[in-house]
Scaffold this active site. Structure first.
Site, PDB file in Angstrom:
ATOM      1  N   TYR A  26       0.909  -1.255   0.025  1.00 53.68           N
ATOM      2  CA  TYR A  26       0.123  -0.133  -0.024  1.00 53.68           C
ATOM      3  C   TYR A  26       0.974   1.294   0.070  1.00 53.68           C
ATOM      4  O   TYR A  26       0.494   2.044  -0.762  1.00 53.68           O
ATOM      5  CB  TYR A  26      -0.878   0.105   1.064  1.00 53.68           C
ATOM      6  CG  TYR A  26      -1.534   1.400   1.438  1.00 53.68           C
ATOM      7  CD1 TYR A  26      -2.382   1.700   0.702  1.00 53.68           C
ATOM      8  CD2 TYR A  26      -1.221   2.213   2.529  1.00 53.68           C
ATOM      9  CE1 TYR A  26      -3.239   3.145   0.744  1.00 53.68           C
ATOM     10  CE2 TYR A  26      -1.738   3.406   2.721  1.00 53.68           C
ATOM     11  CZ  TYR A  26      -2.644   3.682   1.814  1.00 53.68           C
ATOM     12  OH  TYR A  26      -3.341   4.968   2.133  1.00 53.68           O
ATOM     13  N   THR A  80       1.437  12.137   4.678  1.00 54.57           N
ATOM     14  CA  THR A  80       1.054  10.775   4.346  1.00 54.57           C
ATOM     15  C   THR A  80       0.093  10.416   5.087  1.00 54.57           C
ATOM     16  O   THR A  80       0.032  10.541   6.415  1.00 54.57           O
ATOM     17  CB  THR A  80       2.261  10.033   4.441  1.00 54.57           C
ATOM     18  OG1 THR A  80       3.125  10.047   5.706  1.00 54.57           O
ATOM     19  CG2 THR A  80       3.277  10.489   3.477  1.00 54.57           C
ATOM     20  N   GLY A  81      -0.870   9.855   4.641  1.00 55.68           N
ATOM     21  CA  GLY A  81      -2.184   8.978   5.288  1.00 55.68           C
ATOM     22  C   GLY A  81      -1.621   7.582   6.048  1.00 55.68           C
ATOM     23  O   GLY A  81      -0.749   6.904   5.444  1.00 55.68           O
ATOM     24  N   HIS A 274       2.774  13.294  -6.333  1.00 58.72           N
ATOM     25  CA  HIS A 274       2.215  12.346  -5.305  1.00 58.72           C
ATOM     26  C   HIS A 274       2.976  11.097  -5.215  1.00 58.72           C
ATOM     27  O   HIS A 274       2.613   9.986  -5.133  1.00 58.72           O
ATOM     28  CB  HIS A 274       0.742  11.966  -5.734  1.00 58.72           C
ATOM     29  CG  HIS A 274      -0.130  11.843  -4.677  1.00 58.72           C
ATOM     30  ND1 HIS A 274      -0.938  12.956  -3.977  1.00 58.72           N
ATOM     31  CD2 HIS A 274      -0.296  10.860  -3.814  1.00 58.72           C
ATOM     32  CE1 HIS A 274      -1.552  12.767  -2.877  1.00 58.72           C
ATOM     33  NE2 HIS A 274      -1.273  11.305  -2.740  1.00 58.72           N
ATOM     34  N   ASP A 303       8.605  17.458  -4.012  1.00 59.21           N
ATOM     35  CA  ASP A 303       8.525  16.451  -3.259  1.00 59.21           C
ATOM     36  C   ASP A 303       8.712  15.349  -4.390  1.00 59.21           C
ATOM     37  O   ASP A 303       8.530  15.615  -5.781  1.00 59.21           O
ATOM     38  CB  ASP A 303       7.443  16.111  -2.247  1.00 59.21           C
ATOM     39  CG  ASP A 303       6.104  15.859  -2.839  1.00 59.21           C
ATOM     40  OD1 ASP A 303       6.032  15.802  -4.265  1.00 59.21           O
ATOM     41  OD2 ASP A 303       5.238  15.950  -2.129  1.00 59.21           O
ATOM     42  N   SER A 304       8.625  14.189  -4.032  1.00 56.42           N
ATOM     43  CA  SER A 304       8.644  12.819  -5.005  1.00 56.42           C
ATOM     44  C   SER A 304       9.962  12.398  -5.288  1.00 56.42           C
ATOM     45  O   SER A 304      10.520  12.931  -6.264  1.00 56.42           O
ATOM     46  CB  SER A 304       7.644  13.282  -6.201  1.00 56.42           C
ATOM     47  OG  SER A 304       6.464  13.477  -6.161  1.00 56.42           O
ATOM     48  N   PHE A 306      12.753  11.456  -3.488  1.00 57.08           N
ATOM     49  CA  PHE A 306      13.859  11.994  -2.723  1.00 57.08           C
ATOM     50  C   PHE A 306      14.180  10.792  -1.764  1.00 57.08           C
ATOM     51  O   PHE A 306      13.581  10.416  -0.849  1.00 57.08           O
ATOM     52  CB  PHE A 306      13.698  13.269  -2.035  1.00 57.08           C
ATOM     53  CG  PHE A 306      13.631  14.421  -2.925  1.00 57.08           C
ATOM     54  CD1 PHE A 306      14.821  14.993  -3.360  1.00 57.08           C
ATOM     55  CD2 PHE A 306      12.233  14.844  -3.411  1.00 57.08           C
ATOM     56  CE1 PHE A 306      14.602  16.314  -4.274  1.00 57.08           C
ATOM     57  CE2 PHE A 306      12.226  15.882  -4.541  1.00 57.08           C
ATOM     58  CZ  PHE A 306      13.357  16.510  -4.720  1.00 57.08           C
TER      59      PHE A 306
END
Length: 393
Positions: A26, A80-81, A274, A303-304, A306
């Site tokens: 996930y 982040t969820g 995302h 972001d994304s 790194f």
């Protein structure tokens, strides 16, 4: 630092051992064929360093201003969820680690700790991330964040609909998790995670808890119903009027959208795809960073993908004001809880510092494109090469 944990990838491997497959997939997986998550890593090879020699780098500074506030380094732990699925009270562990490191923490709409509970238990610089949800629910969350001391609001714009994540479909992953024989067996093979799960129970979508949504299933259904695919520029102006502090718009992949957000009242933008979890084959935010900085003249964060301090230094050299971390700090959380997050942040800080010394830049605020050469070519290795090997964004 724990033995044999020398980089972010080492924490990913340790996390993979601890988590059941469906939970690991996930958070690790991306949309569709996962070309986007692969590209997020490959894209950094477009830029090579051009070091400056005979520079005194005996003393180096990583301190920088982000949105006008001085920080220990230009990093954030991004939103982040479902962090509670990785480690009990995962949101709090991340926030506390960020506070100790002297950087902000961004709480997700889909957090397992509520806006107000986190504010009561953490005195750091807290930001709140809001999805494009219907105004009644959005207004309630925004006002809670305002009244409990959150300093910055981040609007995420790239989730009008959910990404098509095939790992989750194959695993039949859903909220709440179903207890099939496969899931139970997987849990038995990961006893440390299962024991934590039994002790602390199913994490809640805390910002959607009410007298009408007592179960996680009801909370997840409410969150899904609230996603607003009609959210547009007028809605952004409404949000700008509602929130009196710093406002950033996240999920942008064009300089034109970034410039429009600034014109509509945003204080800055966050370039993001995302982490490759929404639109497969989207460009990397690194590919529009320089243009966005030049066009907006306002703070541009990113972001994304790194994983290394050198990745972060490249983004800063191209004009990013700061970098948000996602999976990198989640690997630390899932492997060793708050201690693991502390360790990952320490590793990245040392990596940034070492890179600055090696390229001849003693002050992180002096980075510029002069330290880079654009090769203009990305790695074209097939996607099958990376599946399950930890190179996802």
């Amino acid at each position: 630092m724990s033995q044999n944990l020398f980089n972010v990838e080492d924490y990913r491997k340790l996390r993979q051992k601890r988590l059941p497959k469906m939970v690991y997939d996930y958070l690790e997986g991306g949309a569709e064929d996962e070309y986007g998550v692969k590209h997020n890593r490959d894209v950094f090879q477009q830029w090579r360093f051009k070091p400056k020699r005979l520079v005194d780098v005996s003393r180096r500074s990583l301190q920088a201003e982000v949105l006008g506030k001085r920080q220990s380094m230009p990093l954030l732990i991004g939103p982040t969820g479902l962090n509670g699925a990785l480690w009990p009270k995962g949101d709090l562990a991340l926030a506390r680690a960020a506070t100790k490191a002297g950087i902000p923490f961004v709480l997700s709409t889909a957090s397992n700790m509520s806006i107000e509970d986190l504010a009561r238990q953490c005195d750091g610089d807290l930001w709140f991330q809001l999805y494009v949800i219907h105004r009644e629910i959005a207004q309630g969350m925004v006002l809670k964040a305002l009244h409990t001391g959150y300093t910055t609001l981040v609007l995420t714009t790239d989730v009008a609909v959910n990404g098509y994540r095939e790992r989750d479909l194959h695993n039949r992953f859903k909220i709440p998790m179903s207890y099939s024989a496969k899931v139970v067996l997987d849990g038995c093979l990961h006893p440390r995670w299962s024991l934590d799960f039994v002790r602390h129970g199913m994490p809640q979508l805390a910002n959607f808890v009410s007298s009408q949504t007592s179960s996680l299933e009801m909370q997840a259904a409410l969150m899904s119903r609230q996603m607003d695919a009609s959210f547009n520029w007028e809605a952004l102006r409404w949000l700008r009027d509602l929130w009196p502090h710093k406002l950033l718009v996240k999920g942008l992949l064009s300089a034109e959208d970034a410039d429009r957000c600034i014109a509509e009242g945003a204080d800055g933008v966050i370039l993001s795809n995302h982490g490759g979890r929404q639109l497969d084959c989207a460009i990397s935010p690194m590919e529009v960073l320089a243009q966005s900085v030049a066009k907006t003249g306002k703070p541009v964060l990113i972001d994304s993908g790194f994983r290394r301090g050198s990745d972060i230094v490249k983004a800063l050299a191209l004009g990013a004001e700061a970098v948000l971390l996602g999976r990198a700090t989640l690997y630390g959380l899932a492997a060793r809880g708050e201690t693991g997050v502390d360790e990952v942040l320490t590793l990245l800080k040392a990596d940034i510092d070492r890179t600055l010394a090696q390229i001849g830049c003693p002050d992180i605020t002096s980075l510029s494109p002069d330290y880079l050469q654009n090769e203009g070519v990305t790695n074209t290795a097939p996607v099958d090469h990376l599946i399950g090997k930890g190179t996802h964004a």
